[in-house]
Design a protein around this motif. Structure first.
Motif, mmCIF file in Angstrom:
data_model
loop_
_atom_site.group_PDB
_atom_site.id
_atom_site.type_symbol
_atom_site.label_atom_id
_atom_site.label_comp_id
_atom_site.label_asym_id
_atom_site.label_seq_id
_atom_site.Cartn_x
_atom_site.Cartn_y
_atom_site.Cartn_z
ATOM 1 N N SER A 172 9.947 -51.054 1.023
ATOM 2 C CA SER A 172 9.628 -49.689 0.615
ATOM 3 C C SER A 172 10.189 -49.438 -0.780
ATOM 4 N N TYR A 198 13.395 -34.211 -2.304
ATOM 5 C CA TYR A 198 14.800 -34.331 -1.934
ATOM 6 C C TYR A 198 15.421 -32.964 -1.648
ATOM 7 N N GLN A 248 11.630 -46.663 -3.495
ATOM 8 C CA GLN A 248 12.234 -45.348 -3.605
ATOM 9 C C GLN A 248 11.435 -44.507 -4.596
ATOM 10 N N GLN A 253 18.083 -30.953 6.333
ATOM 11 C CA GLN A 253 19.290 -31.573 6.881
ATOM 12 C C GLN A 253 20.383 -30.539 7.106
ATOM 13 N N ALA A 310 9.339 -37.986 5.285
ATOM 14 C CA ALA A 310 9.705 -39.393 5.066
ATOM 15 C C ALA A 310 8.455 -40.248 4.895
ATOM 16 N N GLU A 311 7.402 -39.956 5.655
ATOM 17 C CA GLU A 311 6.155 -40.704 5.503
ATOM 18 C C GLU A 311 5.511 -40.435 4.156
ATOM 19 N N LEU A 343 14.279 -32.113 1.833
ATOM 20 C CA LEU A 343 15.023 -32.917 2.804
ATOM 21 C C LEU A 343 16.458 -32.420 2.971
ATOM 22 N N LEU A 382 10.876 -33.632 9.163
ATOM 23 C CA LEU A 382 11.584 -34.698 8.456
ATOM 24 C C LEU A 382 10.785 -36.003 8.489
ATOM 25 N N GLN A 383 10.170 -36.291 9.608
ATOM 26 C CA GLN A 383 9.365 -37.507 9.717
ATOM 27 C C GLN A 383 8.148 -37.437 8.798
ATOM 28 N N ALA A 440 7.115 -39.827 1.456
ATOM 29 C CA ALA A 440 7.930 -40.468 0.415
ATOM 30 C C ALA A 440 7.631 -41.947 0.294
ATOM 31 N N GLU A 441 7.137 -42.579 1.368
ATOM 32 C CA GLU A 441 6.821 -44.003 1.312
ATOM 33 C C GLU A 441 5.493 -44.208 0.606
ATOM 34 N N SER A 485 12.739 -32.186 13.233
ATOM 35 C CA SER A 485 12.673 -33.653 13.143
ATOM 36 C C SER A 485 11.249 -34.105 12.841
#
Length: 145
Positions: free
Chosen positions: A45, A54, A47, A61, A97-98, A57, A93-94, A100-101, A90
């Motif tokens: 992956s 961010y 960054q 958090q 995160a997806e 996120l 957040l998932q 961001a990839e 959550s």
């Protein structure tokens, strides 16, 4: 430069042999290529620097931390059920995160083996090799010889 026919014939023969050896080398390299079974999993992956992502996120958090502190503090008392909110956070957040990839292309150039090509594809390959050789010999004949 090259006035006698012997030198011209030698030059054309060497050029032809180099071209044929290049074709065989490409074919052997293509047949030996095996795509990894877990190509999607083996891609590392990358960054991504996105300050907005961010910041989102971090805020999520913080809210998860605040909710977990409230739940931990109220374990003795009967506290309201925050499981729906935690599962929603959550999920968010998932999703982030997806996002961001990076998306990666997992197709490779040699997925199809040479034995699987149809007759038309084989004939087109032979035709392109013959046409390439003719163009190559025409260039040699007109510009070098």
């Amino acid at each position: 430069m090259l006035k006698d026919n012997f030198n011209k014939i030698c030059l054309v023969a060497i050029a032809f042999l180099v071209l044929v050896s290049l074709c065989f080398t490409l074919k052997v390299n293509a047949e030996e290529f095996d795509a990894p079974a877990d190509a999607a999993e083996s891609v590392p992956s990358v960054q991504v620097y996105d300050p907005d992502l961010y910041a989102k996120l971090d805020s999520l958090q913080e809210s998860v931390n605040a909710l977990s502190e409230v739940i931990a503090a109220d374990t003795q008392n009967t506290a309201p059920d925050y499981t729906e909110q935690l599962s929603g956070i959550s999920d968010q957040l998932q999703i982030l995160a997806e996002q961001a990839e990076p998306e990666t292309d997992t197709t490779s150039a040699f997925d199809k083996s040479f034995s699987e090509y149809s007759l038309v594809e084989n004939l087109l390959l032979i035709l392109s090799v013959i046409l390439g050789f003719n163009v190559f010999s025409l260039i040699i004949k007109n510009f070098i010889l």
